[in-house]
Enzyme design. Sequence first.
Site, PDB file in Angstrom:
ATOM      1  CG  ASP A 171      -1.904   1.143   1.211  1.00 32.78           C
ATOM      2  OD1 ASP A 171      -2.829   1.139   0.370  1.00 32.78           O
ATOM      3  OD2 ASP A 171      -1.714   2.083   2.003  1.00 32.78           O
TER       4      ASP A 171
ATOM      5  CE  LYS B 252      -1.791   5.153   1.121  1.00 33.11           C
ATOM      6  NZ  LYS B 252      -1.897   4.799   2.534  1.00 33.11           N
TER       7      LYS B 252
HETATM    8  N1  LIG Z   1      -9.916   2.996   4.738  1.00 34.25           N
HETATM    9  C1  LIG Z   1      -9.155   4.036   4.475  1.00 34.25           C
HETATM   10  O1  LIG Z   1      -8.713   4.749   5.379  1.00 34.25           O
HETATM   11  C2  LIG Z   1      -8.844   4.395   3.068  1.00 34.25           C
HETATM   12  C3  LIG Z   1      -9.264   3.603   2.042  1.00 34.25           C
HETATM   13  N2  LIG Z   1      -8.954   3.936   0.762  1.00 34.25           N
HETATM   14  C4  LIG Z   1      -9.402   3.048  -0.293  1.00 34.25           C
HETATM   15  O2  LIG Z   1     -10.823   2.980  -0.308  1.00 34.25           O
HETATM   16  C5  LIG Z   1     -11.224   1.755  -0.920  1.00 34.25           C
HETATM   17  C6  LIG Z   1     -12.363   1.127  -0.126  1.00 34.25           C
HETATM   18  O3  LIG Z   1     -11.920   0.760   1.156  1.00 34.25           O
HETATM   19  P1  LIG Z   1     -12.953   0.201   2.246  1.00 34.25           P
HETATM   20  O4  LIG Z   1     -14.232   0.946   2.143  1.00 34.25           O
HETATM   21  O5  LIG Z   1     -12.235   0.166   3.525  1.00 34.25           O
HETATM   22  O6  LIG Z   1     -13.181  -1.294   1.721  1.00 34.25           O
HETATM   23  P2  LIG Z   1     -14.352  -2.320   2.116  1.00 34.25           P
HETATM   24  O7  LIG Z   1     -13.818  -3.682   1.989  1.00 34.25           O
HETATM   25  O8  LIG Z   1     -14.989  -1.906   3.392  1.00 34.25           O
HETATM   26  O9  LIG Z   1     -15.439  -2.091   0.941  1.00 34.25           O
HETATM   27  C7  LIG Z   1     -15.192  -2.478  -0.373  1.00 34.25           C
HETATM   28  C8  LIG Z   1     -16.482  -2.412  -1.151  1.00 34.25           C
HETATM   29  O10 LIG Z   1     -16.180  -2.638  -2.531  1.00 34.25           O
HETATM   30  C9  LIG Z   1     -17.076  -3.617  -3.035  1.00 34.25           C
HETATM   31  N3  LIG Z   1     -16.495  -4.277  -4.192  1.00 34.25           N
HETATM   32  C10 LIG Z   1     -15.456  -5.142  -4.243  1.00 34.25           C
HETATM   33  N4  LIG Z   1     -15.225  -5.529  -5.522  1.00 34.25           N
HETATM   34  C11 LIG Z   1     -16.133  -4.874  -6.292  1.00 34.25           C
HETATM   35  C12 LIG Z   1     -16.437  -4.855  -7.688  1.00 34.25           C
HETATM   36  N5  LIG Z   1     -15.723  -5.568  -8.556  1.00 34.25           N
HETATM   37  N6  LIG Z   1     -17.446  -4.076  -8.124  1.00 34.25           N
HETATM   38  C13 LIG Z   1     -18.195  -3.351  -7.265  1.00 34.25           C
HETATM   39  N7  LIG Z   1     -17.964  -3.326  -5.920  1.00 34.25           N
HETATM   40  C14 LIG Z   1     -16.956  -4.085  -5.451  1.00 34.25           C
HETATM   41  C15 LIG Z   1     -17.314  -4.552  -1.852  1.00 34.25           C
HETATM   42  O11 LIG Z   1     -18.451  -5.334  -2.096  1.00 34.25           O
HETATM   43  P3  LIG Z   1     -18.631  -6.793  -1.425  1.00 34.25           P
HETATM   44  O12 LIG Z   1     -19.029  -6.516  -0.029  1.00 34.25           O
HETATM   45  O13 LIG Z   1     -19.716  -7.414  -2.248  1.00 34.25           O
HETATM   46  O14 LIG Z   1     -17.317  -7.494  -1.557  1.00 34.25           O
HETATM   47  C16 LIG Z   1     -17.507  -3.495  -0.757  1.00 34.25           C
HETATM   48  O15 LIG Z   1     -18.791  -2.946  -0.815  1.00 34.25           O
HETATM   49  C17 LIG Z   1      -9.951   0.882  -1.003  1.00 34.25           C
HETATM   50  O16 LIG Z   1      -9.463   0.900  -2.324  1.00 34.25           O
HETATM   51  C18 LIG Z   1      -8.960   1.605  -0.097  1.00 34.25           C
HETATM   52  O17 LIG Z   1      -7.626   1.469  -0.502  1.00 34.25           O
HETATM   53  C19 LIG Z   1      -8.230   5.042   0.429  1.00 34.25           C
HETATM   54  C20 LIG Z   1      -7.795   5.876   1.408  1.00 34.25           C
HETATM   55  C21 LIG Z   1      -8.037   5.607   2.819  1.00 34.25           C
HETATM   56  N1  LIG Z   2      -4.847   1.107   4.409  1.00 34.48           N
HETATM   57  C1  LIG Z   2      -4.470   2.450   4.101  1.00 34.48           C
HETATM   58  C2  LIG Z   2      -5.673   3.316   4.021  1.00 34.48           C
HETATM   59  C3  LIG Z   2      -5.391   4.566   3.308  1.00 34.48           C
HETATM   60  O1  LIG Z   2      -4.915   4.593   2.183  1.00 34.48           O
HETATM   61  C4  LIG Z   2      -3.519   2.974   5.161  1.00 34.48           C
HETATM   62  O2  LIG Z   2      -3.343   2.279   6.150  1.00 34.48           O
HETATM   63  O3  LIG Z   2      -2.945   4.058   4.989  1.00 34.48           O
END
Ligand SMILES: NC(=O)C1=CN([C@@H]2O[C@H](COP(=O)(O)OP(=O)(O)OC[C@H]3O[C@@H](n4cnc5c(N)ncnc54)[C@H](OP(=O)(O)O)[C@@H]3O)[C@@H](O)[C@H]2O)C=CC1
Ligand SMILES: N[C@@H](CC=O)C(=O)O
Length: 357
Positions: free
Chosen positions: A217, A221
């Site tokens: 990850d 970045k």
């Molecule tokens: N958490 C953080 O602090 C940060 C996160 N991010 C990014 O945000 C993104 C989301 O993270 P987060 O919300 O924690 O992840 P989650 O695992 O909580 O949620 C992921 C979602 O994506 C869905 N999904 C997976 N594959 C597909 C697909 N092919 N088509 C449509 N939907 C899909 C999942 O559905 P299902 O439940 O059906 O699998 C679920 O609803 C990641 O890429 C992460 O790197 C970026 C910056 C900070």
């Molecule tokens: N998993 C990531 C979420 C943000 O990109 C982190 O730990 O920084």
Amino acid sequence: MKKVNIILFGIGNVGKTLIEQLLTAKKQWEENSGVSVNVPVIANSTKALLIAEGITENWEKDFKKSAKEYKLEDILDFTKEQDLEHLIAIDATASKEFVEIYIRLIQNGFNLVAANKVANTLSADFYKKIRKELEYHGKHFFYETNVGAGLPIVQTVRGLHQAGEKVTKIRGVFSGSLSFIFNTFSENKEKFSDVLKKAGNLGYTEPDAREDLSGNDVGRKLLILARELQLDKEFQEVKIQSLILEKLNGETSAEEFQKRISELDEIFNQHKKQQDQGHVLRYIGEIEVEKATLEAKLISEPKNTALGQIKGADNIFEIYTESYGDQPLVIQGAGAGAAVTARGVASDVLKLSQRLN
Ligand SMILES: NC(=O)C1=CN([C@@H]2O[C@H](COP(=O)(O)OP(=O)(O)OC[C@H]3O[C@@H](n4cnc5c(N)ncnc54)[C@H](OP(=O)(O)O)[C@@H]3O)[C@@H](O)[C@H]2O)C=CC1
Ligand SMILES: N[C@@H](CC=O)C(=O)O
């Protein structure tokens, strides 16, 4: 009033929080920015809810009751049939497969906002192809949350570079989850595996925590910022120190890994014991622009430095440039968590909306 239509892929931690934020901020956006936000499609990996007039605060119930299995074509047909304009597809998934449809979305009239870092870290050819398609179709792609969650890192680095400033080095703590883990683990007597679980429950880790622990990850970045600086690098060229045992990172599933995380406790106890007095563990990223090197590694840092003093899930980015001289421009704050990330995505949506005619 400009009406924008959001097609949201991913309703997990970030996606859910984003929906709540968009519904709450709707009136404020209309009054202050002249943007009316409508969310006619929300989807997870298997099901989609399609409502032309947009979801409401009952969206979770509606999704459970009425969401149907879907293919991308169903969504493309729906947006055409309903004549939805100003389309913005949001990628709030962590999916490596989903990014393959970016090009088709652009070709079908969608702008893009991504929290998912994968599209920007595939091959340089794919990176350039996306930008070529965007230019050809007059569409936009915003991805500020790819680095530092809600912190303004991408725009700052891009802005400096585009203005002609010579950025020489970027160094810092790029991972919110690893920041939280080492801040907590260095200070408390908790087991490493318990701290890791806590980071997951707080929404700091990736859906598969090995993305964080392997250093990938942070590697992503680094590559995203390096590409903003027009360094022609590939992910394989980033030097990454993994914090995870090969046997847990190989063939095991994410679920099996979760069951075996206590196997990491001993290794991290050793790391902790090896610290000098007044030092803490930090997992850092570094881009040396002149040498074109990108590196992610675990270091032992004196507690009294800027990096040593960060708290919680903070990120810190030290941006060294010609004009700033020996003293870097520093950006610091929470680098992970659903609320800050969703707000960063919402901010991208608003900025993008203001560019639409
Ligand atoms: N958490 C953080 O602090 C940060 C996160 N991010 C990014 O945000 C993104 C989301 O993270 P987060 O919300 O924690 O992840 P989650 O695992 O909580 O949620 C992921 C979602 O994506 C869905 N999904 C997976 N594959 C597909 C697909 N092919 N088509 C449509 N939907 C899909 C999942 O559905 P299902 O439940 O059906 O699998 C679920 O609803 C990641 O890429 C992460 O790197 C970026 C910056 C900070
Ligand atoms: N998993 C990531 C979420 C943000 O990109 C982190 O730990 O920084």
